[in-house]
Structure formats: C-alpha cells, structure tokens
Design a protein around this motif. Structure first.
Motif, PDB file in Angstrom:
ATOM      1  N   LEU A  34       3.726   3.022  -8.711  1.00  0.00           N
ATOM      2  CA  LEU A  34       3.749   4.118  -7.749  1.00  0.00           C
ATOM      3  C   LEU A  34       2.491   4.976  -7.888  1.00  0.00           C
ATOM      4  O   LEU A  34       1.909   5.414  -6.889  1.00  0.00           O
ATOM      5  N   TRP A  35       2.080   5.218  -9.144  1.00  0.00           N
ATOM      6  CA  TRP A  35       0.857   5.999  -9.383  1.00  0.00           C
ATOM      7  C   TRP A  35      -0.358   5.299  -8.791  1.00  0.00           C
ATOM      8  O   TRP A  35      -1.210   5.932  -8.159  1.00  0.00           O
ATOM      9  N   LEU A  36      -0.445   3.997  -8.980  1.00  0.00           N
ATOM     10  CA  LEU A  36      -1.588   3.243  -8.479  1.00  0.00           C
ATOM     11  C   LEU A  36      -1.678   3.323  -6.956  1.00  0.00           C
ATOM     12  O   LEU A  36      -2.759   3.480  -6.382  1.00  0.00           O
ATOM     13  N   VAL A  37      -0.524   3.232  -6.289  1.00  0.00           N
ATOM     14  CA  VAL A  37      -0.503   3.315  -4.827  1.00  0.00           C
ATOM     15  C   VAL A  37      -0.974   4.697  -4.370  1.00  0.00           C
ATOM     16  O   VAL A  37      -1.787   4.820  -3.438  1.00  0.00           O
ATOM     17  N   LEU A  38      -0.466   5.758  -5.007  1.00  0.00           N
ATOM     18  CA  LEU A  38      -0.864   7.111  -4.616  1.00  0.00           C
ATOM     19  C   LEU A  38      -2.340   7.379  -4.870  1.00  0.00           C
ATOM     20  O   LEU A  38      -2.981   8.147  -4.139  1.00  0.00           O
ATOM     21  N   MET A  39      -2.897   6.758  -5.896  1.00  0.00           N
ATOM     22  CA  MET A  39      -4.283   7.024  -6.258  1.00  0.00           C
ATOM     23  C   MET A  39      -5.285   6.177  -5.480  1.00  0.00           C
ATOM     24  O   MET A  39      -6.490   6.426  -5.545  1.00  0.00           O
ATOM     25  N   THR A  40      -4.803   5.189  -4.734  1.00  0.00           N
ATOM     26  CA  THR A  40      -5.723   4.285  -4.036  1.00  0.00           C
ATOM     27  C   THR A  40      -6.683   5.015  -3.096  1.00  0.00           C
ATOM     28  O   THR A  40      -7.892   4.720  -3.093  1.00  0.00           O
ATOM     29  N   PRO A  41      -6.233   5.982  -2.256  1.00  0.00           N
ATOM     30  CA  PRO A  41      -7.209   6.695  -1.417  1.00  0.00           C
ATOM     31  C   PRO A  41      -8.287   7.395  -2.236  1.00  0.00           C
ATOM     32  O   PRO A  41      -9.460   7.408  -1.841  1.00  0.00           O
ATOM     33  N   PRO A  60     -13.974   8.768   8.882  1.00  0.00           N
ATOM     34  CA  PRO A  60     -12.635   9.373   8.851  1.00  0.00           C
ATOM     35  C   PRO A  60     -11.518   8.330   8.890  1.00  0.00           C
ATOM     36  O   PRO A  60     -10.487   8.487   8.242  1.00  0.00           O
ATOM     37  N   GLY A  61     -11.741   7.264   9.634  1.00  0.00           N
ATOM     38  CA  GLY A  61     -10.700   6.244   9.730  1.00  0.00           C
ATOM     39  C   GLY A  61     -10.411   5.560   8.405  1.00  0.00           C
ATOM     40  O   GLY A  61      -9.267   5.187   8.129  1.00  0.00           O
ATOM     41  N   LEU A  62     -11.440   5.411   7.561  1.00  0.00           N
ATOM     42  CA  LEU A  62     -11.247   4.766   6.264  1.00  0.00           C
ATOM     43  C   LEU A  62     -10.269   5.565   5.417  1.00  0.00           C
ATOM     44  O   LEU A  62      -9.328   5.013   4.835  1.00  0.00           O
ATOM     45  N   PHE A  63     -10.475   6.867   5.360  1.00  0.00           N
ATOM     46  CA  PHE A  63      -9.597   7.707   4.552  1.00  0.00           C
ATOM     47  C   PHE A  63      -8.206   7.803   5.173  1.00  0.00           C
ATOM     48  O   PHE A  63      -7.189   7.650   4.486  1.00  0.00           O
ATOM     49  N   MET A  64      -8.128   8.069   6.474  1.00  0.00           N
ATOM     50  CA  MET A  64      -6.830   8.308   7.119  1.00  0.00           C
ATOM     51  C   MET A  64      -5.951   7.064   7.083  1.00  0.00           C
ATOM     52  O   MET A  64      -4.755   7.141   6.782  1.00  0.00           O
ATOM     53  N   TRP A  65      -6.542   5.907   7.361  1.00  0.00           N
ATOM     54  CA  TRP A  65      -5.726   4.690   7.378  1.00  0.00           C
ATOM     55  C   TRP A  65      -5.348   4.250   5.974  1.00  0.00           C
ATOM     56  O   TRP A  65      -4.244   3.730   5.751  1.00  0.00           O
ATOM     57  N   SER A  66      -6.238   4.450   4.993  1.00  0.00           N
ATOM     58  CA  SER A  66      -5.852   4.135   3.614  1.00  0.00           C
ATOM     59  C   SER A  66      -4.730   5.056   3.161  1.00  0.00           C
ATOM     60  O   SER A  66      -3.797   4.629   2.471  1.00  0.00           O
ATOM     61  N   LEU A  67      -4.785   6.325   3.580  1.00  0.00           N
ATOM     62  CA  LEU A  67      -3.717   7.268   3.242  1.00  0.00           C
ATOM     63  C   LEU A  67      -2.401   6.847   3.893  1.00  0.00           C
ATOM     64  O   LEU A  67      -1.346   6.854   3.251  1.00  0.00           O
ATOM     65  N   PHE A  68      -2.453   6.463   5.161  1.00  0.00           N
ATOM     66  CA  PHE A  68      -1.242   6.038   5.862  1.00  0.00           C
ATOM     67  C   PHE A  68      -0.623   4.801   5.215  1.00  0.00           C
ATOM     68  O   PHE A  68       0.585   4.743   4.956  1.00  0.00           O
ATOM     69  N   VAL A  69      -1.450   3.799   4.945  1.00  0.00           N
ATOM     70  CA  VAL A  69      -0.941   2.568   4.344  1.00  0.00           C
ATOM     71  C   VAL A  69      -0.324   2.845   2.977  1.00  0.00           C
ATOM     72  O   VAL A  69       0.741   2.315   2.630  1.00  0.00           O
ATOM     73  N   CYS A  70      -0.967   3.700   2.187  1.00  0.00           N
ATOM     74  CA  CYS A  70      -0.464   3.989   0.843  1.00  0.00           C
ATOM     75  C   CYS A  70       0.833   4.783   0.888  1.00  0.00           C
ATOM     76  O   CYS A  70       1.734   4.554   0.079  1.00  0.00           O
ATOM     77  N   ILE A  71       0.954   5.730   1.827  1.00  0.00           N
ATOM     78  CA  ILE A  71       2.208   6.474   1.970  1.00  0.00           C
ATOM     79  C   ILE A  71       3.337   5.533   2.374  1.00  0.00           C
ATOM     80  O   ILE A  71       4.456   5.600   1.839  1.00  0.00           O
ATOM     81  N   LEU A  72       3.054   4.632   3.304  1.00  0.00           N
ATOM     82  CA  LEU A  72       4.063   3.669   3.735  1.00  0.00           C
ATOM     83  C   LEU A  72       4.457   2.744   2.587  1.00  0.00           C
ATOM     84  O   LEU A  72       5.651   2.501   2.340  1.00  0.00           O
ATOM     85  N   LEU A  73       3.465   2.232   1.850  1.00  0.00           N
ATOM     86  CA  LEU A  73       3.751   1.337   0.733  1.00  0.00           C
ATOM     87  C   LEU A  73       4.515   2.061  -0.371  1.00  0.00           C
ATOM     88  O   LEU A  73       5.438   1.503  -0.966  1.00  0.00           O
ATOM     89  N   TYR A  74       4.140   3.313  -0.640  1.00  0.00           N
ATOM     90  CA  TYR A  74       4.861   4.100  -1.646  1.00  0.00           C
ATOM     91  C   TYR A  74       6.327   4.260  -1.252  1.00  0.00           C
ATOM     92  O   TYR A  74       7.229   4.117  -2.090  1.00  0.00           O
ATOM     93  N   SER A  75       6.574   4.569   0.025  1.00  0.00           N
ATOM     94  CA  SER A  75       7.946   4.736   0.500  1.00  0.00           C
ATOM     95  C   SER A  75       8.744   3.446   0.343  1.00  0.00           C
ATOM     96  O   SER A  75       9.903   3.458  -0.086  1.00  0.00           O
ATOM     97  N   LEU A 451      -2.502  10.572  16.324  1.00  0.00           N
ATOM     98  CA  LEU A 451      -1.881   9.252  16.242  1.00  0.00           C
ATOM     99  C   LEU A 451      -1.376   8.955  14.830  1.00  0.00           C
ATOM    100  O   LEU A 451      -0.260   8.468  14.659  1.00  0.00           O
ATOM    101  N   LEU A 452      -2.191   9.258  13.827  1.00  0.00           N
ATOM    102  CA  LEU A 452      -1.785   8.962  12.453  1.00  0.00           C
ATOM    103  C   LEU A 452      -0.525   9.737  12.083  1.00  0.00           C
ATOM    104  O   LEU A 452       0.412   9.185  11.500  1.00  0.00           O
ATOM    105  N   TRP A 453      -0.489  11.015  12.431  1.00  0.00           N
ATOM    106  CA  TRP A 453       0.684  11.821  12.119  1.00  0.00           C
ATOM    107  C   TRP A 453       1.904  11.325  12.891  1.00  0.00           C
ATOM    108  O   TRP A 453       3.026  11.314  12.348  1.00  0.00           O
ATOM    109  N   ALA A 454       1.720  10.893  14.130  1.00  0.00           N
ATOM    110  CA  ALA A 454       2.838  10.353  14.911  1.00  0.00           C
ATOM    111  C   ALA A 454       3.394   9.099  14.262  1.00  0.00           C
ATOM    112  O   ALA A 454       4.617   8.892  14.209  1.00  0.00           O
ATOM    113  N   ILE A 455       2.523   8.245  13.734  1.00  0.00           N
ATOM    114  CA  ILE A 455       2.974   7.017  13.074  1.00  0.00           C
ATOM    115  C   ILE A 455       3.730   7.348  11.788  1.00  0.00           C
ATOM    116  O   ILE A 455       4.769   6.755  11.488  1.00  0.00           O
TER     117      ILE A 455
END
Length: 506
Positions: A34-41, A60-75, A451-455
């Motif tokens: 879980l720590w590794l996933v959160l720290m990936t961004p 901006p897309g690199l950070f935002m999409w990596s954050l989105f993917v990591c939040i989803l994977l963490y969940s 869009l990112l927040w909506a997803i």
C-alpha cells in the motif's frame, strides 16, 4: 539532487507511518505494498526532477493520471484484503447498514452476541409504547431488532439506549437506522472498545493523536509549500545539478521569505479546515487524531490534510456539525486571504489558451464566486478581456476555494456527502450522490480540468457510515446551513453566466 531525495525520504517515512497506523489492522494487504502504491506519484515526480531539473516541470497529465491510477489501485488492494468485522478490533458499526447486514450468511451462527437466556432481557428493553419489537435476527456481529416505531425517533432512541445500558452495561453500541423499506430498526453491535475507553491513560491519548508525527508533518509541509511558493513568486533557481549554488540560493532568507506568503496562506486554510472538524469532534466527545498534513516536494507542496475519527458519531446532528465545520472554517479564512491577494494581483491580457491552474493568466470567469470577488477587489481594472497574474496569497486563496468545493461535493464520505446524509438520510443521500457524480461528469465535458475529479468520484462509494442514531432528523436551522453550503459549492464550481458578466462588465 540530494535535496529532493531527502524530501522523498521524509515523505516516505511519514506515509509509511500513516498507512501502518490507519489501515494495518483492517486489511490483510501488506503495508509495504500500500505504501509503494501511494508513493508512486512522488517517485515519478522525483525521477522527472532528477532527469530534467526543476526548471522543466512535468506535464500535468503525467502527475494527475499517475495519481488517479494509484488512488484506484490503492482502493482495490485495500478492499481486496479487507478483514471481516470479526477479525478486527474496531467497532463494527460501519458494517451495520441494511445492505451490509443482508449480505451476511443467513444460517444461524454458532456464536451470538447475546445468550438465548438474555433474549427476554433484550425484549424488555423495548417498551411496546415506544418501539414494538416484531422480529429479532441474530448475526455473528450484530443483533437486529425490527418492529414498529410508536413515538418520536429521538425519544425512542434515548429511552431504549438507557434500557440497554441498564441491562447490558457497555457491552453494546446501539445503532438506530432507517431501512431501505423506510422502516427504522435497531442494531446492537459489540462494543469492543469499552475496555479501552474505561482505561484511559495519558499514553493512550498520545498514541491516538500522535503529536510528534503531526508536528513532523506540519514542519515538512511548511518547508515543501515554501519551496513551491518560491517558484510561484517567480524566483529563478539554479539547476539542481549545481547543488551548492541551488541550496545557497534556495535557503537564503530573502528567497524563503518570498515563498512564505503562499505557504502560510495555504497551510492556514487547510489547517483551519481540519481544525474545524477536530474541535467539533472534541465538542461531541468523539475520539479523533490531530490534523495530519501530507507534504510533497512539487506540484502544490502538499496533498492537503486529514483527521481520523476513532469512535462512532452519536447522531445526525453531530454528523452534520462535524462535516460542515471544516468547509465553513476553511472558507472563513479563504475569503479575506483571496480578496487581499486579488487586490495585489496584476491584471494581464486574456489569452485564448488559459487554464484553471494557470496562475500567470487566470480567467476569473471560470468561477462565479471568483469573478465576483475579483471585481470587488480590482474594480474597473478588470474588463472582459482581462486575466489575472495571481499574487502568491491569491494562489493560496484560489486553492482554498478549490479545496472547499471538492470537499462539499455531496458524494460518499466527502464532507458534502456527510452533510446531505445528515439532512436527508442515507437513502436520499445515495440518490443525490449519484446525481452529483453524473452532473460533474457532464460538466467535465465543458471544463476538461474537472475530468479527473469526476472519474475519481465515479469510483467513490456512495454509502456513508451511519451515525448511531441515524433516524432523528435535523432542525430547520441546520437544514438552512446545509442548503447554503450546497449553494456555496454551486457558485464556486459553475462558470460565470454571460448575462452576469455583461452586467459586471467583465
């Protein structure tokens, strides 16, 4: 580059401690994963900085999409390893909702929260003139009492709670909920924290609040936001490969002072928001952690702040007050900071490719409230062809508006989700949350930055954890404050209508 690795080390340590403290006991998923996933961004941003330096920010897309993917994977990882109520020592009130209870196996369990001989005592706790019990269902971690409510919900809960405590002491938490059929029912769940609450040494309080961790995160976040504030103030820094010159310029008092207005402004807003939650929870005697800031060395300098409540919320009144206290407290600090910052911002020419987070040429008409405040602060300087080069304090105030709006979204466990739950009940709150998610998704077709927040909201659960008394409704005064909070969300999120823009000549 050693400077950024030091930040990464501190951030990694703080993140590991928070994950271990918050979820290690309620999921089988390894903490390190879980720590590794959160720290990936953070790893991605640090790697980008190591390769290209601070003068070339990442897309901006690199950070935002990596954050989105990591939040989803963490969940996904968290839910995949989530322990059942009987495996955890946390109170199982979160599993006491109608939908969760109906998903339990129906065969009679081998162990029950009460003995068969105690059923008569249990029934005697429900006077027929208050709540006439028609059926008692036994589950491994709950006793469900269904029947007919024959008096006011608040009176019924208080009287039956008193009767349960008289018969069973502090063995149970009593939950009063409204089922999907509209009929209220009572649930008794074992109070596994009763012994901990009776033995309440000072050491336990310190372990709950973790003041040293909170202070460490506060100091580190002040430093990271100051560094971001330096860049927002327009200070040019040497490349990180010239470490000596970089550190000399960065840590000179004159440079740091230029970053402090942004840092202090943003942290005041975020801190006041969380203190609103914390102090209101203390007012209702709800155990909660101190506010924890989340530092990052790039982007905004922080991911925000949060607190965790470690005891159940007694009723919808307390749920409403705790939930609305944060956004309102943060907004009270945001408003004067934003007005002052806008008054000290520069008016520049509006370009065709302006973006919401373009602080050098921000179109104030992206938000109704921002446009009104900009006109108030700048007057005739602001015209229809004007954009704003924001002062660092104005950047902090603008981000305060964004944080307020995001928290007020009426979805799930966001502050807005708690507010509509307290106002309308669980069933209606689920419907409102679904409508809000769809509307935000449609709005993101016009404003791509949403869009990112909506997803993210689409993946957020709509069911909120119930209060112990989740049936008694709010008074009219709180309903009005809730509607005002939703109105605040609307005027922050929606763009300025052209008719109002023409009237204001902007």
């Amino acid at each position: 580059m050693a400077f950024w690795f030091l930040f990464l080390l501190l951030l990694g340590l703080a993140t590991y401690l928070m994950v271990q403290h918050s979820v290690a006991q309620i999921t089988r998923t390894p903490v390190w994963l879980l720590w590794l996933v959160l720290m990936t961004p953070a790893f991605i941003l640090t790697g980008w900085t190591a390769i290209y330096g601070v003068k070339q920010p990442p897309p901006p897309g690199l950070f935002m999409w990596s954050l989105f993917v990591c939040i989803l994977l963490y969940s996904i990882l968290f839910k995949w390893g989530r322990r059942s109520p009987r495996d955890t020592q946390n109170p199982p009130q979160a599993q006491a909702s109608e939908s969760a209870l109906t998903m339990q196996p129906t065969p009679e369990p081998t162990t029950r929260p009460i003995e068969p001989r105690e059923e008569t005592q249990l029934r005697n706790c429900f006077p027929w003139s208050v709540y006439y019990v028609q059926n008692i269902e036994y589950r491994p971690q709950a006793v469900i009492c269904r029947g007919q409510l024959r008096t006011k919900a608040s009176n019924a809960y208080q009287q039956i709670k008193t009767n349960i405590e008289a018969q069973f002491g502090d063995r149970f938490l009593l939950i009063f909920q409204e089922g999907f059929n509209g009929k209220p029912f009572f649930v008794l769940v074992p109070n596994t924290q009763a012994a901990k609450q009776t033995n309440t040494p000072r050491r336990d309080q310190e372990q709950l609040t973790r003041p040293r961790l909170a202070l460490l995160l506060l100091v580190v976040t002040l430093l990271t936001t100051t560094l971001v504030g330096v860049q927002i103030a327009g200070v040019s820094l040497p490349p990180t490969r010239e470490m000596g010159s970089f550190l000399k310029v960065l840590f000179s008092p004159n440079v740091l002072l230029k970053g402090l207005p942004y840092a202090l402004g943003l942290m005041s807003i975020l801190g006041t928001h969380e203190l609103g939650h914390y102090l209101t929870a203390k007012f209702y005697n709800i155990r909660s952690t101190l506010p924890y800031f989340i530092p990052i060395p790039l982007f905004l300098g922080t991911f925000g702040a949060f607190i965790q409540m470690r005891s159940p919320i007694p009723n919808r009144k307390a749920l409403f007050d705790i939930s609305i206290a944060g956004p309102l407290a943060g907004f009270v600090i945001t408003l004067p900071l934003l007005i002052w910052g806008l008054a000290h911002s520069d008016v520049v020419s509006l370009t065709e490719k302006t973006q919401v987070f373009d602080f050098d040429a921000l179109n104030p008409k992206y938000s109704i409230l921002l446009a009104l405040l900009s006109k108030l602060a700048l007057g005739s300087q602001l015209t229809a062809k004007s954009a704003l080069d924001l002062h660092p304090v104005a950047v902090a105030g603008f981000l305060g508006l964004v944080v307020t709006a995001l928290n007020l979204m009426p979805v799930g466990q966001l502050d807005g989700g708690h507010i509509v739950h307290a106002m309308f009940g669980q069933r209606t709150a689920i419907v409102i949350g679904q409508i809000a998610r769809v509307l935000l998704l449609l709005l993101s077709l016009i404003r791509e930055e949403l869009l990112l927040w909506a997803i993210i909201l689409l993946f957020m659960p709509l069911i909120d954890e119930p209060a112990l008394n989740d049936v008694t409704e709010l008074d009219n005064g709180r309903d009005i404050w809730g509607l005002l909070a939703m109105a605040l969300l609307v005027i922050i999120v929606l763009p300025l209508p052209q008719a109002i823009a023409n009237f204001l000549q902007i």
